[in-house]
Motif scaffolding. Structure first.
Motif, PDB file in Angstrom:
ATOM      1  N   VAL A 128       0.837  -1.201   0.000  1.00  0.00           N
ATOM      2  CA  VAL A 128       0.000   0.000   0.000  1.00  0.00           C
ATOM      3  C   VAL A 128       0.873   1.253   0.000  1.00  0.00           C
ATOM      4  O   VAL A 128       0.594   2.214  -0.722  1.00  0.00           O
ATOM      5  N   GLN A 129       1.921   1.263   0.797  1.00  0.00           N
ATOM      6  CA  GLN A 129       2.805   2.432   0.825  1.00  0.00           C
ATOM      7  C   GLN A 129       3.498   2.640  -0.518  1.00  0.00           C
ATOM      8  O   GLN A 129       3.647   3.776  -0.974  1.00  0.00           O
ATOM      9  N   LEU A 130       3.898   1.559  -1.182  1.00  0.00           N
ATOM     10  CA  LEU A 130       4.533   1.680  -2.490  1.00  0.00           C
ATOM     11  C   LEU A 130       3.536   2.204  -3.525  1.00  0.00           C
ATOM     12  O   LEU A 130       3.865   3.090  -4.320  1.00  0.00           O
ATOM     13  N   ALA A 131       2.313   1.687  -3.500  1.00  0.00           N
ATOM     14  CA  ALA A 131       1.276   2.170  -4.431  1.00  0.00           C
ATOM     15  C   ALA A 131       1.012   3.658  -4.219  1.00  0.00           C
ATOM     16  O   ALA A 131       0.872   4.421  -5.181  1.00  0.00           O
ATOM     17  N   LYS A 132       0.952   4.068  -2.980  1.00  0.00           N
ATOM     18  CA  LYS A 132       0.700   5.480  -2.656  1.00  0.00           C
ATOM     19  C   LYS A 132       1.861   6.362  -3.106  1.00  0.00           C
ATOM     20  O   LYS A 132       1.651   7.439  -3.672  1.00  0.00           O
ATOM     21  N   ALA A 133       3.083   5.918  -2.875  1.00  0.00           N
ATOM     22  CA  ALA A 133       4.258   6.695  -3.292  1.00  0.00           C
ATOM     23  C   ALA A 133       4.295   6.855  -4.811  1.00  0.00           C
ATOM     24  O   ALA A 133       4.532   7.961  -5.319  1.00  0.00           O
ATOM     25  N   LEU A 134       4.051   5.777  -5.539  1.00  0.00           N
ATOM     26  CA  LEU A 134       4.050   5.865  -7.002  1.00  0.00           C
ATOM     27  C   LEU A 134       2.932   6.769  -7.507  1.00  0.00           C
ATOM     28  O   LEU A 134       3.131   7.562  -8.430  1.00  0.00           O
ATOM     29  N   ALA A 135       1.748   6.661  -6.905  1.00  0.00           N
ATOM     30  CA  ALA A 135       0.627   7.523  -7.304  1.00  0.00           C
ATOM     31  C   ALA A 135       0.939   8.990  -7.003  1.00  0.00           C
ATOM     32  O   ALA A 135       0.592   9.875  -7.794  1.00  0.00           O
ATOM     33  N   THR A 136       1.599   9.258  -5.897  1.00  0.00           N
ATOM     34  CA  THR A 136       1.974  10.630  -5.542  1.00  0.00           C
ATOM     35  C   THR A 136       2.952  11.205  -6.564  1.00  0.00           C
ATOM     36  O   THR A 136       2.782  12.335  -7.043  1.00  0.00           O
TER      37      THR A 136
END
Length: 158
Positions: free
Chosen positions: A64-72
């Motif tokens: 989830v943190q990786l998905a959020k970082a990439l989306a950011t």
């Protein structure tokens, strides 16, 4: 523009570079900055180039943190991110994050499933052995679907 992920540089590695016999780790691996920080800086400093990582090792991250970082980063760049993903190979790096070589394929599959879930519409509901999201908004969303490319050299990866 491409960057790469190297978590650490072991003085006495558990295996040689990229699982090739008797090949030492390259000296440039000592200087590997965090690839997501580099992409963020590149997103701010550029306007047109695509921004990618070849590759992020799924088992070294929480999905989830990786998905959020990439989306950011995708939001900051106006939709220019490419997510290169792989299973990784370094036992030393897996140990540093609490993962094992046996986890790597399963963690990659799970991370890709999490990307699909959290980059999709809210509310998100997702369940796996490590991740539970129950009817929640997960923001930001990417500008558009982030292309995910797979990297690897083993027979399973190919």
């Amino acid at each position: 523009m491409w960057t790469y992920e190297r978590l650490l540089f072991p003085q006495t590695p558990a295996e040689s570079y990229a699982e090739l016999p008797n090949v030492p780790w390259p000296a440039h691996s000592r200087q590997a900055a965090d690839p997501l920080a580099v992409l963020t800086a590149a997103a701010v400093a550029t306007e047109q180039v695509r921004l990618g990582v070849a590759v992020l090792v799924a088992a070294l991250h929480t999905p989830v943190q990786l998905a959020k970082a990439l989306a950011t980063i995708d939001q900051i760049s106006g939709g220019r991110v490419i997510a290169g993903m792989g299973t990784g190979w370094s036992t030393d790096e897996f140990q540093a994050t609490g993962a094992t070589r046996a986890d790597r394929g399963r963690f990659l599959d799970e991370t890709l499933d999490v990307f699909d879930a959290v980059w999709g519409p809210d509310p998100v509901t997702f369940r796996s052995p490590r991740v539970v999201i129950d009817n929640a908004s997960v923001l930001p969303k990417p500008v558009s679907k982030i292309p995910v490319i797979m990297g690897g050299g083993s027979s399973k990866a190919v």
